[in-house]
Scaffold this active site. Sequence first.
Site, mmCIF file in Angstrom:
data_model
loop_
_atom_site.group_PDB
_atom_site.id
_atom_site.type_symbol
_atom_site.label_atom_id
_atom_site.label_comp_id
_atom_site.label_asym_id
_atom_site.label_seq_id
_atom_site.Cartn_x
_atom_site.Cartn_y
_atom_site.Cartn_z
ATOM 1 N N GLU A 501 3.916 -11.549 -9.603
ATOM 2 C CA GLU A 501 5.320 -11.122 -9.744
ATOM 3 C C GLU A 501 5.514 -10.098 -10.853
ATOM 4 O O GLU A 501 6.394 -10.228 -11.699
ATOM 5 C CB GLU A 501 6.238 -12.352 -9.957
HETATM 6 C C1 LIG Z 1 -2.866 -15.953 -7.213
HETATM 7 C C2 LIG Z 1 -2.111 -14.789 -6.739
HETATM 8 C C3 LIG Z 1 -1.056 -14.947 -5.852
HETATM 9 C C4 LIG Z 1 -0.401 -13.835 -5.322
HETATM 10 N N1 LIG Z 1 0.561 -14.002 -4.357
HETATM 11 C C5 LIG Z 1 1.029 -12.892 -3.708
HETATM 12 C C6 LIG Z 1 1.862 -13.018 -2.554
HETATM 13 O O1 LIG Z 1 2.205 -14.118 -2.129
HETATM 14 N N2 LIG Z 1 2.263 -11.888 -1.922
HETATM 15 C C7 LIG Z 1 1.915 -10.647 -2.364
HETATM 16 O O2 LIG Z 1 2.283 -9.670 -1.735
HETATM 17 N N3 LIG Z 1 1.155 -10.484 -3.478
HETATM 18 C C8 LIG Z 1 0.689 -11.570 -4.143
HETATM 19 N N4 LIG Z 1 -0.106 -11.428 -5.253
HETATM 20 C C9 LIG Z 1 -0.396 -10.087 -5.724
HETATM 21 C C10 LIG Z 1 0.172 -9.789 -7.099
HETATM 22 O O3 LIG Z 1 1.531 -9.526 -7.044
HETATM 23 C C11 LIG Z 1 -0.671 -8.620 -7.642
HETATM 24 O O4 LIG Z 1 -1.892 -9.193 -8.021
HETATM 25 C C12 LIG Z 1 -0.012 -7.888 -8.750
HETATM 26 O O5 LIG Z 1 1.006 -7.097 -8.242
HETATM 27 C C13 LIG Z 1 -0.991 -6.995 -9.509
HETATM 28 O O6 LIG Z 1 -1.771 -6.210 -8.674
HETATM 29 P P1 LIG Z 1 -3.357 -6.175 -8.881
HETATM 30 O O7 LIG Z 1 -3.823 -7.571 -9.033
HETATM 31 O O8 LIG Z 1 -3.941 -5.365 -7.817
HETATM 32 O O9 LIG Z 1 -3.547 -5.460 -10.292
HETATM 33 P P2 LIG Z 1 -3.516 -3.886 -10.559
HETATM 34 O O10 LIG Z 1 -2.302 -3.287 -9.966
HETATM 35 O O11 LIG Z 1 -4.830 -3.315 -10.186
HETATM 36 O O12 LIG Z 1 -3.338 -3.831 -12.120
HETATM 37 C C14 LIG Z 1 -4.429 -3.889 -13.045
HETATM 38 C C15 LIG Z 1 -3.865 -3.833 -14.469
HETATM 39 O O13 LIG Z 1 -3.205 -2.573 -14.676
HETATM 40 C C16 LIG Z 1 -1.904 -2.805 -15.202
HETATM 41 N N5 LIG Z 1 -1.007 -1.740 -14.743
HETATM 42 C C17 LIG Z 1 -0.838 -1.286 -13.486
HETATM 43 N N6 LIG Z 1 0.065 -0.295 -13.470
HETATM 44 C C18 LIG Z 1 0.485 -0.121 -14.749
HETATM 45 C C19 LIG Z 1 1.417 0.741 -15.392
HETATM 46 N N7 LIG Z 1 2.109 1.658 -14.728
HETATM 47 N N8 LIG Z 1 1.584 0.614 -16.721
HETATM 48 C C20 LIG Z 1 0.890 -0.305 -17.424
HETATM 49 N N9 LIG Z 1 -0.004 -1.136 -16.869
HETATM 50 C C21 LIG Z 1 -0.207 -1.043 -15.551
HETATM 51 C C22 LIG Z 1 -1.499 -4.172 -14.676
HETATM 52 O O14 LIG Z 1 -0.537 -4.760 -15.535
HETATM 53 C C23 LIG Z 1 -2.814 -4.919 -14.736
HETATM 54 O O15 LIG Z 1 -3.008 -5.414 -16.028
HETATM 55 C C24 LIG Z 1 -0.756 -12.538 -5.778
HETATM 56 C C25 LIG Z 1 -1.763 -12.390 -6.723
HETATM 57 C C26 LIG Z 1 -2.454 -13.481 -7.191
HETATM 58 C C27 LIG Z 1 -3.564 -13.258 -8.168
#
Ligand SMILES: Cc1cc2nc3c(=O)[nH]c(=O)nc-3n(C[C@H](O)[C@H](O)[C@H](O)COP(=O)(O)OP(=O)(O)OC[C@H]3O[C@@H](n4cnc5c(N)ncnc54)[C@H](O)[C@@H]3O)c2cc1C
Length: 823
Positions: A501
């Site tokens: 989230e």
């Molecule tokens: C257990 C679990 C349950 C989930 N459930 C759902 C679900 O039900 N439905 C769904 O659609 N998604 C779900 N998600 C997805 C979740 O919302 C994403 O994991 C989240 O949006 C982050 O994306 P990412 O993991 O690819 O990280 P990335 O986007 O690759 O981010 C990597 C790092 O970069 C940082 N970052 C990225 N952009 C910026 C910026 N502009 N400025 C500063 N920092 C930045 C992030 O904070 C993070 O620390 C789930 C994830 C997990 C792990």
Amino acid sequence: MSVLLTLLAALIASGACAYHRTSLRTWAIVTIVATLVVGLLARAPATTVILLIIELAIALPLLMVDFRRKQISLPLLKLFAKVTPKLSETEQTALEAGTVGFEGELFSGKPDWHELLKQPKPELSVEEQAFMDGPVEELCSMIDDWQITHELADLPPNVWDFIKKNRFFGMIIPKQYGGLQFSALAHSAVLQKLNSMSATVASTVAVPNSLGPAELLLHYGSDEQKNHYLPRLAVGEEIPCFALTGPYAGSDATSIPDVGIVCKQVVDGVETLGIKLTFDKRYITLAPVATVVGLAFRMVDPEHLLGDQEDLGITLALLPRSTPGLEIGRRHFPLNIPFQNGPIRGKDVFAPLSVLIGGPQMAGHGWRMLVECLSVGRAISLPSNATGGMRASVLATGAYARMRKQFGLAVARFEGVEEALARIGGLTYATAALSRATAAAVDRGEKPAVPSAIAKYHATEWARQIAADTMDVHGGKAVQLGPKNYAGRGWSAVPIAITVEGANIMTRSLMIFGQGAIRCHPYVLKEMQALSIADRGEQLKTFDRLLFGHIGFGISNAVRSLAMGLTGARIGETAGDAYTRRYYRKLDRYSAALALTADVFMGVLGGKLKFKEKLSARLGDVLSYLYIASAMLKRYEDTGRPEADRPFLAWGFHQCMWLIQNALDGAIRNFPVRPVAWLLRALVFPFGRREVPPSDRLGRRVAALLTAPNEALDRLTDWVYTTPTANNTIGRMKALLPDVIAAEPVDRKFGKALKAGQFKAHDYLGQLAEARQAGVISDAEADLLRRVREGVFEFISVDDFDTDEMRAFKTRAAEDRRAGGDV
Ligand SMILES: Cc1cc2nc3c(=O)[nH]c(=O)nc-3n(C[C@H](O)[C@H](O)[C@H](O)COP(=O)(O)OP(=O)(O)OC[C@H]3O[C@@H](n4cnc5c(N)ncnc54)[C@H](O)[C@@H]3O)c2cc1C
């Protein structure tokens, strides 16, 4: 001397007007009169004349509105139009999606505390309280978290059934569709209690009640869709999930490559207009068991079957699990917290247009639909789960630290442990207040975009801190996993909460201040919007009014920040009683400092500030801690200003002020335009950094509240499952604590006799018998010591296993289930 007096009179009159935010006209009159009167009385005619000329030279052009518009505002409007960055469509959508609540006051530099304090006290209804005391209590009594996390990697069938039957998945669904229609506060209370027993159960319940099919249908679904899905979702006949994230679109969710091509296909012999979907989603909670999939994709219409537009944009659909070609069912393994989570894929999956949420007219509105609903879910799920876990940590760690003895003392008595206990108590008080404030905002009908980001970030960050402190205080007891370990899984769950989230780094760096500054600032958004007014005359009129309002606002904040900095925030009308008034004054001071610093940063850096994430994150921190401190004060007021809670309030408050100071200092220290930074420092910290973190003495008082039963502790650990059932170690520790405390003086008597070599026996029970016979302790006291020793042993002991038992899916329970065909 007379020159100085006259000068001082003019300055004080101007300053007082700026401090109280009077109109330009009032400022001119008051300053001119003060200069005249004091100048004449002090007999300083030359100074008086010079000052009057300066004052009139400033006041007259500003008061002649037509002149001011043409000569000052018009050139500035042209400049402003040139330097103002265009908001991207995503930013524009995000900005329009939420509402502004009390956080707007905190950005004003002069918060109206009456606005906060008059808000009704959030309370559970009779029906909601009955649900907490009935089904929630019963569900908690059924939870065996070790069975869930290690043996089954799933909730047992009876828990799934109970959750569905009792409509835990329908908390946000209205009664007319068979849901519970709970307030956000009740929704939060349920999650907090469940999370005090199991992060897996709490996450499972949280998801269908957060952003997903039910929420989206309620706002945008057609009647047919609502009537079909909502009653089934309410009773768990349908299990929802929502799929947005994929390998190439995580934080930047708008970049999803998943596509739906409008086309015609023959279905059951009938030519049907629909979409051919190709998608690759991952991390989707509840996906492996979902019966209906909320899917976000980019919709395109290359053959113009729907209209002229080819790229329609992000669109949302509900796909039944039975849709041919849907690949669903495999699971991810989120850090040993095995709530159902997995990928969903599909290639050229055909679905009729009726799957679109809200029908074809909502095609392309998906992003707006998501953002409009996002803040409500985000204000509840993660903050509540974090708060529930923290409250349970308070009970467990306080009791354990009093029961666990080393070096002849309860470990709670060591100052190092006391420091960790104080953090656990103080931060839990702050987080509980924060989570309550965002739930209350949702219940008032707000869409709290900025507070929900603040709550998501800070509740989960502080949960991380408390999980670490809980592990540290428990030592090996929390490291060795098994049914007796109630802390280890909480530690594992923390990174999940940090990531979902809105991943925390992004939430802090980009969202809190980025959205807060524009959304909550009384002028910035309006000034930007003025640029799009078509009528030039109207545009100039509006811009002029906003510009001079904004300038006055900036001057006032500079004066207020300096005046309150010089007096240590000891002056001025504000809210509160004799105890809390100093707190409100401090908040007044830092509200002015934030408003001033934000204005200067935005004014000097313009659009570049968006990319200076380290600066904007720090300003976001200031807004966050102002919000959290206000939430604590509101909670203190709502609970009847209990004196017993003051150590928690004081610890949390001083911590927030200390963090505000660090954030402001860090932002100013790193501001690239140095002369501006020097001036800002003088206005914000005229006597330097004077805030200090909570003192050791205060920390001791907080720690003491955690280690013995008392009313403040009861309030802090409200909504924790404390019934001392066999599955609830924390509840049983709480039940034993009064005996542990009563046994302490007896134990001292006994220990003294033992040290003096009065007993011959080498075992504890033998020594107790001798102590009783020798009259060192009474029969009842001996019995108490024995009971406490046995009870404490259970809590300090850990589990051990055969290697075979530790292997995944080798446990008896799992084998039984496999034999029964459940796995
Ligand atoms: C257990 C679990 C349950 C989930 N459930 C759902 C679900 O039900 N439905 C769904 O659609 N998604 C779900 N998600 C997805 C979740 O919302 C994403 O994991 C989240 O949006 C982050 O994306 P990412 O993991 O690819 O990280 P990335 O986007 O690759 O981010 C990597 C790092 O970069 C940082 N970052 C990225 N952009 C910026 C910026 N502009 N400025 C500063 N920092 C930045 C992030 O904070 C993070 O620390 C789930 C994830 C997990 C792990």
